[in-house]
Design a protein around this motif. Structure first.
Motif, PDB file in Angstrom:
ATOM      1  N   UNK A  93       5.095  -6.070   5.428  1.00  0.00           N
ATOM      2  CA  UNK A  93       4.588  -4.709   5.657  1.00  0.00           C
ATOM      3  C   UNK A  93       5.512  -3.835   6.510  1.00  0.00           C
ATOM      4  N   UNK A  94       6.101  -4.374   7.574  1.00  0.00           N
ATOM      5  CA  UNK A  94       7.003  -3.567   8.395  1.00  0.00           C
ATOM      6  C   UNK A  94       8.283  -3.206   7.635  1.00  0.00           C
ATOM      7  N   UNK A  95       8.757  -4.122   6.804  1.00  0.00           N
ATOM      8  CA  UNK A  95       9.956  -3.829   6.000  1.00  0.00           C
ATOM      9  C   UNK A  95       9.663  -2.738   4.972  1.00  0.00           C
ATOM     10  N   UNK A  96       8.467  -2.729   4.425  1.00  0.00           N
ATOM     11  CA  UNK A  96       8.040  -1.685   3.498  1.00  0.00           C
ATOM     12  C   UNK A  96       8.149  -0.314   4.179  1.00  0.00           C
ATOM     13  N   UNK A  97       7.687  -0.236   5.428  1.00  0.00           N
ATOM     14  CA  UNK A  97       7.788   1.009   6.200  1.00  0.00           C
ATOM     15  C   UNK A  97       9.254   1.335   6.478  1.00  0.00           C
ATOM     16  N   UNK A  98      10.031   0.350   6.920  1.00  0.00           N
ATOM     17  CA  UNK A  98      11.438   0.570   7.254  1.00  0.00           C
ATOM     18  C   UNK A  98      12.213   1.117   6.056  1.00  0.00           C
ATOM     19  N   UNK A  99      11.982   0.568   4.869  1.00  0.00           N
ATOM     20  CA  UNK A  99      12.703   1.030   3.688  1.00  0.00           C
ATOM     21  C   UNK A  99      12.286   2.449   3.286  1.00  0.00           C
ATOM     22  N   UNK A 100      11.024   2.798   3.509  1.00  0.00           N
ATOM     23  CA  UNK A 100      10.596   4.179   3.287  1.00  0.00           C
ATOM     24  C   UNK A 100      11.290   5.115   4.274  1.00  0.00           C
ATOM     25  N   UNK A 101      11.419   4.687   5.518  1.00  0.00           N
ATOM     26  CA  UNK A 101      12.095   5.513   6.527  1.00  0.00           C
ATOM     27  C   UNK A 101      13.550   5.743   6.131  1.00  0.00           C
ATOM     28  N   UNK A 102      14.230   4.691   5.708  1.00  0.00           N
ATOM     29  CA  UNK A 102      15.634   4.814   5.304  1.00  0.00           C
ATOM     30  C   UNK A 102      15.758   5.830   4.159  1.00  0.00           C
ATOM     31  N   UNK A 103      14.910   5.723   3.172  1.00  0.00           N
ATOM     32  CA  UNK A 103      14.962   6.667   2.042  1.00  0.00           C
ATOM     33  C   UNK A 103      14.588   8.080   2.484  1.00  0.00           C
ATOM     34  N   UNK A 104      13.614   8.207   3.373  1.00  0.00           N
ATOM     35  CA  UNK A 104      13.222   9.505   3.916  1.00  0.00           C
ATOM     36  C   UNK A 104      14.408  10.167   4.619  1.00  0.00           C
ATOM     37  N   UNK A 115       0.813  -1.205   0.000  1.00  0.00           N
ATOM     38  CA  UNK A 115       0.000   0.000   0.000  1.00  0.00           C
ATOM     39  C   UNK A 115       0.858   1.273   0.000  1.00  0.00           C
ATOM     40  N   UNK A 116       0.336   2.356  -0.569  1.00  0.00           N
ATOM     41  CA  UNK A 116       1.058   3.628  -0.521  1.00  0.00           C
ATOM     42  C   UNK A 116       1.171   4.112   0.932  1.00  0.00           C
ATOM     43  N   UNK A 117       2.299   4.746   1.228  1.00  0.00           N
ATOM     44  CA  UNK A 117       2.534   5.245   2.584  1.00  0.00           C
ATOM     45  C   UNK A 117       2.618   6.767   2.570  1.00  0.00           C
ATOM     46  N   UNK A 118       2.617   7.351   3.750  1.00  0.00           N
ATOM     47  CA  UNK A 118       2.677   8.801   3.897  1.00  0.00           C
ATOM     48  C   UNK A 118       4.140   9.276   3.877  1.00  0.00           C
TER      49      UNK A 118
END
Length: 148
Positions: free
Chosen positions: A35-46, A2-5
């Motif tokens: 799903x948690x890894x999806x969030x973690x990878x977005x955080x790293x890129x952020x 899913x798309x994240x914020x």
């Protein structure tokens, strides 16, 4: 997934045995895309793309000991001098952020002594600065950008 914020990022994703894997630039390998890894990878890129933190100062999924118990943090960011400046706790998007989530990162921070904390499920993000003299955290709108 899913798309994240977060801003949109291009990720390297591949399938192995009919399961998706995402490339982690910190660990330099493909990780099962949960799903948690999806969030973690977005955080790293952020942290790298939006906040300017160098990849060399970011660490992902490492073990720490708290009261003789093994725990794993999601993301930490170091200063060039080796002090931990930020701890990030990632949850899957379906997981609500609760006081228990903050208690978990606060317990980790007893050992790590970070300046800032971030808790996210990819949809909602919470940022705070530690005030060690008052023994509390102060909620912020965002975390600071990287500065030497």
């Amino acid at each position: 997934m899913q798309p994240l914020n977060f801003p949109p990022y291009d990720f390297r994703i591949k399938n192995r045995e009919n399961k998706p894997y995402i490339f982690d630039p910190i660990r330099k390998k493909f990780i099962a895309l949960q799903p948690e890894e999806w969030v973690r990878q977005h955080v790293v890129r952020f942290l790298m793309d939006e906040k300017g933190y160098p990849k060399s100062l970011i660490n992902v999924e490492k073990e720490l000991r708290i009261n003789h118990m093994k725990k794993r943090y999601d993301v930490v960011v170091y200063t060039p001098q080796g002090h931990i400046t930020l701890i990030v706790e990632c949850k899957a998007p379906a997981v609500r952020i609760t006081q228990e989530t903050f208690d978990q990162i606060a317990r980790y921070n007893l050992a790590l002594k970070a300046d800032f904390l971030m808790v996210t499920n990819g949809l909602r993000h919470y940022f705070c600065r530690m005030d060690y003299s008052e023994e509390k955290y102060i909620f912020l709108e965002d975390i600071p950008v990287y500065s030497r």
